[in-house]
Write a protein that holds these residues in place. Structure first.
Motif, PDB file in Angstrom:
ATOM      1  N   UNK A 156       0.831  -1.207   0.000  1.00  0.00           N
ATOM      2  CA  UNK A 156       0.000   0.000   0.000  1.00  0.00           C
ATOM      3  C   UNK A 156       0.864   1.255   0.000  1.00  0.00           C
ATOM      4  N   UNK A 157       1.910   1.266   0.796  1.00  0.00           N
ATOM      5  CA  UNK A 157       2.814   2.419   0.836  1.00  0.00           C
ATOM      6  C   UNK A 157       3.485   2.618  -0.521  1.00  0.00           C
ATOM      7  N   UNK A 158       3.904   1.522  -1.176  1.00  0.00           N
ATOM      8  CA  UNK A 158       4.517   1.625  -2.503  1.00  0.00           C
ATOM      9  C   UNK A 158       3.535   2.182  -3.529  1.00  0.00           C
ATOM     10  N   UNK A 159       2.288   1.758  -3.451  1.00  0.00           N
ATOM     11  CA  UNK A 159       1.268   2.268  -4.368  1.00  0.00           C
ATOM     12  C   UNK A 159       1.103   3.770  -4.193  1.00  0.00           C
ATOM     13  N   UNK A 160       1.070   4.216  -2.952  1.00  0.00           N
ATOM     14  CA  UNK A 160       0.911   5.648  -2.686  1.00  0.00           C
ATOM     15  C   UNK A 160       2.126   6.424  -3.193  1.00  0.00           C
ATOM     16  N   UNK A 161       3.320   5.888  -3.001  1.00  0.00           N
ATOM     17  CA  UNK A 161       4.522   6.562  -3.511  1.00  0.00           C
ATOM     18  C   UNK A 161       4.459   6.701  -5.026  1.00  0.00           C
ATOM     19  N   UNK A 189       1.767   6.781  -6.835  1.00  0.00           N
ATOM     20  CA  UNK A 189       0.708   7.742  -7.117  1.00  0.00           C
ATOM     21  C   UNK A 189       1.221   9.169  -6.945  1.00  0.00           C
ATOM     22  N   UNK A 190       1.973   9.400  -5.876  1.00  0.00           N
ATOM     23  CA  UNK A 190       2.515  10.738  -5.638  1.00  0.00           C
ATOM     24  C   UNK A 190       3.443  11.165  -6.775  1.00  0.00           C
ATOM     25  N   UNK A 191       4.289  10.229  -7.259  1.00  0.00           N
ATOM     26  CA  UNK A 191       5.170  10.543  -8.379  1.00  0.00           C
ATOM     27  C   UNK A 191       4.360  10.912  -9.619  1.00  0.00           C
ATOM     28  N   UNK A 192       3.315  10.150  -9.875  1.00  0.00           N
ATOM     29  CA  UNK A 192       2.468  10.416 -11.038  1.00  0.00           C
ATOM     30  C   UNK A 192       1.797  11.778 -10.924  1.00  0.00           C
ATOM     31  N   UNK A 193       1.407  12.174  -9.721  1.00  0.00           N
ATOM     32  CA  UNK A 193       0.758  13.475  -9.520  1.00  0.00           C
ATOM     33  C   UNK A 193       1.726  14.624  -9.764  1.00  0.00           C
ATOM     34  N   UNK A 194       3.018  14.393  -9.580  1.00  0.00           N
ATOM     35  CA  UNK A 194       4.020  15.440  -9.768  1.00  0.00           C
ATOM     36  C   UNK A 194       4.363  15.656 -11.236  1.00  0.00           C
ATOM     37  N   UNK A 195       4.003  14.710 -12.082  1.00  0.00           N
ATOM     38  CA  UNK A 195       4.331  14.828 -13.516  1.00  0.00           C
ATOM     39  C   UNK A 195       3.393  15.767 -14.221  1.00  0.00           C
TER      40      UNK A 195
END
Length: 86
Positions: free
Chosen positions: A73-78, A80-86
């Motif tokens: 779950x933590x990896x999925x969120x990480x 997701x956060x990277x994708x949001x920064x793009x």
């Protein structure tokens, strides 16, 4: 840092719903923040690390999440956060 709030609100002041819908954040000059919602159109920001910890704790307490699932779950969120920064 100590005493970081788990969520804050961006405060845009007393603006109408129509003004808020048409506003461009990059053109805002005097946005403030607060731990509490002050105005109707304040925008809530939640710390994802705190949110994930609370979510995992909640799931663990209900025996719905194993420790390996917690890591996934933590990896999925990480990701997701990277994708949001793009």
């Amino acid at each position: 840092m100590k005493n970081l709030p788990n969520k804050i609100y961006l405060n845009f002041g007393e603006i109408t719903d129509e003004e808020f819908k048409e506003a461009d954040f990059e053109e805002c000059a005097e946005v403030t923040w607060c731990k509490d919602k002050v105005f109707v159109n304040d925008v809530e920001y939640t710390r994802t690390d705190a949110f994930i910890e609370k979510a995992c704790e909640w799931l663990n307490n209900r025996m719905l999440l194993s420790s390996s699932a917690h890591v996934v779950l933590i990896d999925i969120v990480k990701d997701f956060r990277k994708a949001m920064e793009e």
